[in-house]
Design a protein around this motif. Structure first.
Motif, mmCIF file in Angstrom:
data_model
loop_
_atom_site.group_PDB
_atom_site.id
_atom_site.type_symbol
_atom_site.label_atom_id
_atom_site.label_comp_id
_atom_site.label_asym_id
_atom_site.label_seq_id
_atom_site.Cartn_x
_atom_site.Cartn_y
_atom_site.Cartn_z
ATOM 1 N N ILE A 140 -8.768 -0.334 15.885
ATOM 2 C CA ILE A 140 -7.816 0.652 16.418
ATOM 3 C C ILE A 140 -7.706 1.850 15.496
ATOM 4 C CG2 ILE A 140 -6.363 -0.943 17.762
ATOM 5 C CD1 ILE A 140 -4.467 -1.058 15.277
ATOM 6 N N ASN A 141 -7.226 2.939 16.018
ATOM 7 C CA ASN A 141 -6.851 4.088 15.200
ATOM 8 C C ASN A 141 -5.444 3.838 14.664
ATOM 9 O OD1 ASN A 141 -9.160 5.764 15.628
ATOM 10 N ND2 ASN A 141 -8.414 6.165 17.686
ATOM 11 N N ILE A 142 -5.219 4.271 13.441
ATOM 12 C CA ILE A 142 -3.914 4.057 12.814
ATOM 13 C C ILE A 142 -3.457 5.318 12.068
ATOM 14 C CG2 ILE A 142 -4.109 1.561 12.511
ATOM 15 C CD1 ILE A 142 -4.895 2.186 9.515
ATOM 16 N N ASP A 143 -2.186 5.336 11.772
ATOM 17 C CA ASP A 143 -1.612 6.198 10.749
ATOM 18 C C ASP A 143 -1.074 5.256 9.691
ATOM 19 O OD1 ASP A 143 -2.106 8.698 11.838
ATOM 20 O OD2 ASP A 143 -0.149 8.858 12.795
ATOM 21 N N TYR A 144 -1.308 5.582 8.421
ATOM 22 C CA TYR A 144 -0.800 4.739 7.338
ATOM 23 C C TYR A 144 -0.230 5.638 6.243
ATOM 24 C CZ TYR A 144 -5.091 5.811 4.768
ATOM 25 O OH TYR A 144 -6.109 6.466 4.116
ATOM 26 N N ALA A 145 0.789 5.118 5.573
ATOM 27 C CA ALA A 145 1.448 5.877 4.508
ATOM 28 C C ALA A 145 2.011 4.886 3.498
ATOM 29 C CB ALA A 145 2.556 6.743 5.073
#
Length: 128
Positions: free
Chosen positions: A121-126
């Protein structure tokens, strides 16, 4: 006048906090199912909300133990609508050399944010 300056300062501070909290990095996530041994902690189990870092994040293991908040942002294959809208916080416990993803999540962490049938999947991570 002092009241207006104070209000402007508070407004600027709130905008600063919101901008900092909204910063996330785009990436790709996959999942794995064997959690020990790990490159960071050997045979010591670290729970199931964990992840392995790709070569681009690994930095000779300096990332070990860091926490990241991860959110699914969309599919990378024909599985429609894999994301459930949730986010998950994971601890980096391993290295995923030559991984096709940025973060290789535990199956449990992946399932917390997306349908495992998707596999990638595509993600955003921080940083958490």
């Amino acid at each position: 006048m002092e009241k207006r300056v104070l209000l402007m300062a508070i407004s600027a501070f709130v905008v600063f906090l919101l901008c900092g909290a909204a910063h996330a990095n785009p990436g790709i996530a996959t999942f794995y199912t064997t959690y020990t041994p790990s490159a960071c902690y050997g045979n010591q189990p670290e729970g199931v909300m964990i992840a392995a870092a790709s070569d681009s994040l690994w930095d000779n293991g300096k990332i070990c133990g860091q926490m990241f908040t991860v959110k699914c942002t969309g599919p990378r294959n024909p599985v429609p609508h894999p994301c459930n809208g949730n986010s998950v916080t994971v601890k980096i416990v391993d290295h995923c050399p030559s991984c096709p993803s940025t973060l290789d999540l535990s199956r449990e962490a992946f399932a917390a944010i997306a349908d495992p049938v998707a596999g990638i999947i595509n993600i955003d991570y921080a940083p958490a």
